[in-house]
Scaffold this active site. Structure first.
Site, PDB file in Angstrom:
ATOM      1  N   GLU A   1       0.805  -1.223   0.000  1.00  0.00           N
ATOM      2  CA  GLU A   1       0.000   0.000   0.000  1.00  0.00           C
ATOM      3  C   GLU A   1       0.840   1.277   0.000  1.00  0.00           C
ATOM      4  OE1 GLU A   1      -3.016   0.026   3.021  1.00  0.00           O
ATOM      5  OE2 GLU A   1      -3.927  -1.836   2.344  1.00  0.00           O
TER       6      GLU A   1
ATOM      7  N   GLU B   1      -4.973  -8.724   1.194  1.00  0.00           N
ATOM      8  CA  GLU B   1      -5.637  -8.410   2.466  1.00  0.00           C
ATOM      9  C   GLU B   1      -7.116  -8.199   2.221  1.00  0.00           C
ATOM     10  OE1 GLU B   1      -4.132  -5.007   4.666  1.00  0.00           O
ATOM     11  OE2 GLU B   1      -2.062  -5.617   4.282  1.00  0.00           O
TER      12      GLU B   1
HETATM   13  C1  FCB Z   1      -4.239  -1.943   5.598  1.00  0.00           C
HETATM   14  C2  FCB Z   1      -2.841  -2.260   6.092  1.00  0.00           C
HETATM   15  C3  FCB Z   1      -2.795  -3.293   7.180  1.00  0.00           C
HETATM   16  C4  FCB Z   1      -3.951  -3.159   8.149  1.00  0.00           C
HETATM   17  C5  FCB Z   1      -5.262  -3.049   7.420  1.00  0.00           C
HETATM   18  C6  FCB Z   1      -6.471  -2.946   8.309  1.00  0.00           C
HETATM   19  O1  FCB Z   1      -4.247  -0.646   5.092  1.00  0.00           O
HETATM   20  O2  FCB Z   1      -2.040  -2.712   5.028  1.00  0.00           O
HETATM   21  O3  FCB Z   1      -1.544  -3.204   7.798  1.00  0.00           O
HETATM   22  O4  FCB Z   1      -3.726  -2.103   9.004  1.00  0.00           O
HETATM   23  O5  FCB Z   1      -5.245  -1.963   6.552  1.00  0.00           O
END
Ligand code: FCB
Length: 459
Positions: A167, A366
């Site tokens: 990110e 994620e």
């Molecule tokens: C993302 C991050 C991760 C976590 C999630 C909820 O932006 O990559 O580390 O904090 O959100």
């Protein structure tokens, strides 16, 4: 009919974490300070003054965590490597003890039959590099390439899947313009320079991973599904700016080898007067990826907001040129994030429409939710809202795959409750509860649900 969406054979199920959020042991075995140590130790920066000093103590408890991963049945585990464990001040020779920790972790995962997936940078920049300008300066990208070489040489033979950056939007914009992430700066050009240098760093790290002959290398982006609040010209224009800043600033250079056509209308002279883009950068940044990692949590409703001429820093802050407004009529998670699984499908199918064959295979690196879990008298952790979030988002993911998006894997965020950055420990994303007083781990109902889904997928 099964309650589990069916995925094709070979589809990878995994779980994800990140170094600063779980490891603790902040001063052990020669680890240097990172920008997150500095930021979290600055009064007023994180909720409750929480820091990652101890976190989930994973640095010492990783064998227990790997046993939980093995029982869960995941094929792959995504973790990140803390740069300041490898190079305490961000340059020079490797700290052997830092390498040894990740070497032990990787070997233990392989023994448990779990494929390691390593992220090189999940936001813990060595503080010494920030002191020399951080991502605002090109030197940091060069140092990142060197760090990537060290790690790839030591672990490249045992780690099949590599992610250069997690990110980068958060690193550049939350870090250097909104100021809600480390290093907490509020700048205009600084944030845009950071975005560019992160991209250059990605390219240099790809070179290092290729030189070490790793099996798969890619990058993880948090792309946003930006929805206009109304059909007014002002809100539609705000969506263009939001898309430019959140998505196109990454996808255009990486997937199409060009800068966004809308960057001037979005940033004006902050981008036209810059000199950080150099000849040859786009070739470096756009080299082929084996996969694109995408993190998805929620859609953003975008409305126009007044632009304050007086403060150029605010011109790149997300909360100025457009406002994220509320998503009407849907459930919200403990983060206040709207639960809209269809927008996950839409994000992926729109990306495929835009980039076609230039879109590499996708891994969802994620996805998950923070919820208000309840702990029963028997100690069981009931998290029906998280189960329903995961179920509906996996179904939405399958819909995108049925519509032609090549998705190869899914990593739930997160294996453990952990340090949720500026929000500290109050926000719990884990499928395993962590009692921060005792460090006891308790699998939640969502862990059992995910375990059954994986077992059903394998059978
Ligand atoms: C993302 C991050 C991760 C976590 C999630 C909820 O932006 O990559 O580390 O904090 O959100």
């Amino acid at each position: 009919m099964s309650e589990f969406p069916a995925f094709p054979p070979g589809f990878v199920f995994g779980a994800a974490t990140a170094s600063y959020q779980i490891e603790g042991a902040a001063q052990e075995d020669g680890r240097g300070p990172s920008i997150w140590d500095t930021y979290s130790h600055t009064p007023g920066r994180t909720d409750g003054g929480d820091t990652g000093d101890v976190a989930c103590d994973h640095y010492h408890r990783y064998p227990e965590d790997i046993a939980l991963l093995r029982d869960l049945g995941v094929e792959s585990y995504r973790f990140s490597i803390a740069w300041p464990r490898i190079q305490p001040d961000g340059s020079g020779p490797a700290n052997q003890k830092g390498l040894d920790f990740y070497s032990r972790l990787v070997d233990s995962l392989l023994e448990a039959g779990i494929e390691p997936a390593a992220t090189l940078y999940h936001w813990d920049l060595p503080q010494a590099l920030e002191d020399r300008g951080g991502w605002r300066v090109r030197e940091t990208a060069e140092r990142f390439g060197e760090y990537a070489s060290i790690v790839a040489e030591h672990l490249g033979d045992r780690v099949p899947r590599w992610i250069t950056l997690n990110e980068p939007w958060c690193s550049a914009f939350l870090g250097y313009s909104v100021g809600r992430h480390a290093p907490g700066a509020k700048e205009g050009t600084g944030a845009l320079a950071a975005a560019h240098h992160l991209l250059v760093g990605h390219g240099l790290a790809m070179n290092a991973l290729r030189a070490a002959g790793v099996r798969e290398a890619g990058i993880t982006l948090n792309l946003d599904r930006n929805v206009p609040a109304t059909e007014s010209d002002a809100d539609l224009a705000a969506v263009v700016r939001a898309d430019t800043q959140h998505n196109l600033v990454w996808t255009e250079p990486i997937l199409a080898g060009r800068y966004p056509a809308t960057d001037e209308e979005t940033w004006g002279e902050l981008i036209t007067a810059q000199d950080f883009r150099r000849e040859g950068d786009l070739e470096l940044i756009s080299q082929p990826l084996d996969f694109l990692g995408i993190n998805y949590y929620r859609p953003i409703v975008v409305a126009a907001a007044p632009y304050r001429e007086a403060d150029p820093a605010l011109r790149v802050a997300t909360d100025n040129r457009y406002t994220e407004t509320e998503y009407p009529g849907v459930r919200r998670t403990a983060m206040g994030w709207p639960v809209v699984p269809e927008s996950f499908t839409d994000l992926l199918t729109a990306l495929k429409r835009t980039y076609g064959d230039a879109l590499p295979p996708v891994h969802i690196t994620e996805n998950g939710s923070a919820e208000f879990d309840t702990v029963g008298p028997d100690g069981a952790v009931r998290d029906a809202d998280r189960v329903s979030y995961l179920q509906s988002h996996l179904t939405a993911l399958k819909a995108a795959m049925d519509a032609g998006v090549d998705v190869r894997g899914y990593y739930v965020w997160s294996l453990l409750d952990n340090f949720e950055w500026a929000l500290g420990y109050a926000k719990r994303f884990g499928i395993i509860r962590v009692d921060y007083d005792t460090q006891e781990r308790t699998p939640k109902d969502s862990y059992r649900w995910y375990q059954q889904l994986i077992a059903a997928h394998r059978s």
